[in-house]
Design an enzyme around this catalytic site. Structure first.
Site, PDB file in Angstrom:
ATOM      1  CB  ALA A  66      -0.873  -0.024   1.247  1.00 27.36           C
ATOM      2  N   GLY A 111       0.596  -4.984   1.049  1.00 24.51           N
ATOM      3  CA  GLY A 111      -0.592  -5.049   0.192  1.00 24.51           C
ATOM      4  C   GLY A 111      -0.300  -5.650  -1.172  1.00 24.51           C
TER       5      GLY A 111
HETATM    6  C1  HXC Z   1       5.071   4.395  -1.216  1.00 19.68           C
HETATM    7  C2  HXC Z   1       7.005   3.448  -1.977  1.00 19.68           C
HETATM    8  C3  HXC Z   1       6.650   2.208  -1.405  1.00 19.68           C
HETATM    9  C4  HXC Z   1       5.406   2.118  -0.716  1.00 19.68           C
HETATM   10  C5  HXC Z   1       8.571   1.981  -2.349  1.00 19.68           C
HETATM   11  N1  HXC Z   1       8.204   3.254  -2.549  1.00 19.68           N
HETATM   12  N2  HXC Z   1       7.646   1.309  -1.661  1.00 19.68           N
HETATM   13  N3  HXC Z   1       6.219   4.520  -1.877  1.00 19.68           N
HETATM   14  N4  HXC Z   1       4.663   3.241  -0.649  1.00 19.68           N
HETATM   15  N5  HXC Z   1       4.951   0.987  -0.182  1.00 19.68           N
HETATM   16  C6  HXC Z   1       8.936   4.304  -3.262  1.00 19.68           C
HETATM   17  C7  HXC Z   1      10.122   4.794  -2.446  1.00 19.68           C
HETATM   18  O1  HXC Z   1       9.707   5.740  -1.501  1.00 19.68           O
HETATM   19  C8  HXC Z   1      10.983   5.392  -3.538  1.00 19.68           C
HETATM   20  O2  HXC Z   1      10.461   6.666  -3.913  1.00 19.68           O
HETATM   21  C9  HXC Z   1      10.757   4.438  -4.711  1.00 19.68           C
HETATM   22  O3  HXC Z   1       9.519   3.770  -4.451  1.00 19.68           O
HETATM   23  C10 HXC Z   1      11.855   3.402  -4.840  1.00 19.68           C
HETATM   24  O4  HXC Z   1      11.986   2.716  -3.607  1.00 19.68           O
HETATM   25  P1  HXC Z   1      13.373   2.589  -2.817  1.00 19.68           P
HETATM   26  O5  HXC Z   1      13.031   2.358  -1.399  1.00 19.68           O
HETATM   27  O6  HXC Z   1      14.267   3.723  -3.139  1.00 19.68           O
HETATM   28  O7  HXC Z   1      13.965   1.256  -3.478  1.00 19.68           O
HETATM   29  P2  HXC Z   1      14.938   0.191  -2.815  1.00 19.68           P
HETATM   30  O8  HXC Z   1      15.988   0.876  -2.001  1.00 19.68           O
HETATM   31  O9  HXC Z   1      15.374  -0.708  -3.909  1.00 19.68           O
HETATM   32  O10 HXC Z   1      14.023  -0.632  -1.788  1.00 19.68           O
HETATM   33  C11 HXC Z   1      12.979  -1.402  -2.255  1.00 19.68           C
HETATM   34  C12 HXC Z   1      12.045  -1.828  -1.065  1.00 19.68           C
HETATM   35  C13 HXC Z   1      11.632  -0.581  -0.275  1.00 19.68           C
HETATM   36  C14 HXC Z   1      12.793  -2.817  -0.172  1.00 19.68           C
HETATM   37  C15 HXC Z   1      10.843  -2.553  -1.676  1.00 19.68           C
HETATM   38  O11 HXC Z   1      11.105   0.382  -1.194  1.00 19.68           O
HETATM   39  C16 HXC Z   1      10.593  -0.827   0.768  1.00 19.68           C
HETATM   40  O12 HXC Z   1      10.897  -1.393   1.823  1.00 19.68           O
HETATM   41  N6  HXC Z   1       9.355  -0.397   0.513  1.00 19.68           N
HETATM   42  C17 HXC Z   1       8.268  -0.463   1.458  1.00 19.68           C
HETATM   43  C18 HXC Z   1       7.778  -1.888   1.606  1.00 19.68           C
HETATM   44  C19 HXC Z   1       6.661  -1.994   2.635  1.00 19.68           C
HETATM   45  O13 HXC Z   1       6.845  -1.695   3.808  1.00 19.68           O
HETATM   46  N7  HXC Z   1       5.470  -2.383   2.193  1.00 19.68           N
HETATM   47  C20 HXC Z   1       4.316  -2.538   3.053  1.00 19.68           C
HETATM   48  C21 HXC Z   1       3.513  -1.263   3.040  1.00 19.68           C
HETATM   49  S1  HXC Z   1       2.202  -1.309   4.223  1.00 19.68           S
HETATM   50  P3  HXC Z   1      11.392   7.987  -3.944  1.00 19.68           P
HETATM   51  O14 HXC Z   1      10.409   9.057  -4.261  1.00 19.68           O
HETATM   52  O15 HXC Z   1      12.039   8.064  -2.621  1.00 19.68           O
HETATM   53  O16 HXC Z   1      12.352   7.671  -5.061  1.00 19.68           O
HETATM   54  C22 HXC Z   1       1.002  -2.163   3.498  1.00 19.68           C
HETATM   55  C23 HXC Z   1      -0.215  -2.317   4.346  1.00 19.68           C
HETATM   56  C24 HXC Z   1      -1.300  -3.125   3.674  1.00 19.68           C
HETATM   57  O17 HXC Z   1       1.090  -2.614   2.388  1.00 19.68           O
HETATM   58  C25 HXC Z   1      -2.506  -3.244   4.524  1.00 19.68           C
HETATM   59  C26 HXC Z   1      -3.264  -2.000   4.653  1.00 19.68           C
HETATM   60  C27 HXC Z   1      -4.620  -2.169   5.230  1.00 19.68           C
END
Ligand code: HXC
Length: 260
Positions: A66, A111
């Site tokens: 998400a 998500g």
């Molecule tokens: C918003 C996101 C994002 C996310 C990545 N990005 N994941 N933006 N929401 N979930 C964006 C980053 O901010 C960044 O933007 C760009 O995508 C590239 O990501 P990086 O982090 O620079 O890439 P990398 O270093 O290769 O790392 C990849 C990654 C990391 C390991 C996947 O991005 C990460 O940990 N993402 C979050 C994963 C996560 O926690 N997901 C769960 C979300 S909660 P900029 O603008 O900085 O370049 C969820 C809840 C669901 O899903 C249930 C709800 C009810």
């Protein structure tokens, strides 16, 4: 309908839907959600379309979860009052009776993993990485991760994934039963389209019934599930496609399906 967060293409009887925010690793914001609901509704309503594939744009992510940036400042009351993410499951999953496949081309986190698990099955690239890292954000899965992941891979691994937030690679995901097939990344899209075309070429009522039967196995007792299966099997014997399918076998020729 014009989409700005997803791409929708038709390949004969297969609808290919691509999450298209590669700059944000295809994070699922409200725009993606609304467009996915539209796209799945259009797929379900179009009689020429028999199977769908959902994948992510780029080589890095199916969906990294998400959209954290969209959620970060949202007050708790809005999550609760808006029943956050309920529309997603009810529309994409419950109203899509036709089969669809998730083709996971990289990160499927939070998500993103939950969306992939809503598919009838997952085909993963060898580079795919699955995870439920919500705990690291001070929350927990909210779109089915604790339930569908546990049903798919069992309590031990689901607890491991949810409590540590670690990622699981494609090989472990296949071994654990989360993923049906693993293919090299370069072959993922074509393989998923080919498998979907195979399903699309099946008798359509039988495809829907097979999907319903397997899904019922997650919802009921063995006895009730066996009864549901038997009754649906018996219903299918009343279709023209059953008569055609059995005649085609006897006559050693391919069947020609009418969907009735
Ligand atoms: C918003 C996101 C994002 C996310 C990545 N990005 N994941 N933006 N929401 N979930 C964006 C980053 O901010 C960044 O933007 C760009 O995508 C590239 O990501 P990086 O982090 O620079 O890439 P990398 O270093 O290769 O790392 C990849 C990654 C990391 C390991 C996947 O991005 C990460 O940990 N993402 C979050 C994963 C996560 O926690 N997901 C769960 C979300 S909660 P900029 O603008 O900085 O370049 C969820 C809840 C669901 O899903 C249930 C709800 C009810």
């Amino acid at each position: 309908m014009t989409y700005s967060n997803i791409l929708v293409e038709q390949h004969d009887a297969v609808t290919l839907i691509t999450l298209n925010r590669p700059q944000a690793l295809n994070a699922l914001n409200s725009g993606v959600l609304e467009e996915l609901i539209e796209a799945f509704a259009a797929f379900q309503a179009d009689p020429s379309q028999r199977c769908a594939v959902l994948t992510g744009a780029g080589d890095k992510a199916f969906a990294a979860g998400a959209d954290i940036k969209e959620m970060a400042d949202k007050p708790a009351a809005d999550f609760y009052a808006g029943d956050f993410f309920s529309r997603w499951t009810s529309h994409v999953v419950q109203t899509t009776r036709k089969p669809w496949i998730a083709a996971v081309n990289g990160f499927a986190l939070g998500g993103g993993c939950e969306l992939a698990m809503m598919a009838d099955f997952i085909i993963a690239a060898d580079t795919a990485r699955f995870g439920q890292p919500e705990i690291k954000l001070g929350v927990a899965p909210g779109m089915g991760g604790s339930q569908r992941l546990t049903r798919a891979i069992g309590k031990a691994k689901a607890m491991d994934m949810c409590l540590t937030g670690r990622m699981m690679g494609a090989e472990e995901a296949e071994r654990s039963g989360l993923v049906a097939r693993v293919v090299p990344l370069a072959e993922l899209r074509d393989t998923a389209l080919k498998v979907a075309a195979e399903i699309a070429a099946m008798p359509p009522l039988a495809a829907i019934a097979n999907k319903e039967m397997v899904n019922v196995a997650f919802e009921t007792t063995l006895e009730q599930g066996l009864l549901f299966e038997r009754r649906l099997f018996q219903v299918l014997t009343a279709t023209e496609d059953r008569v055609e399918g059995m005649a085609a076998f006897v006559e050693k020729r391919p069947g020609v399906w009418k969907g009735r």
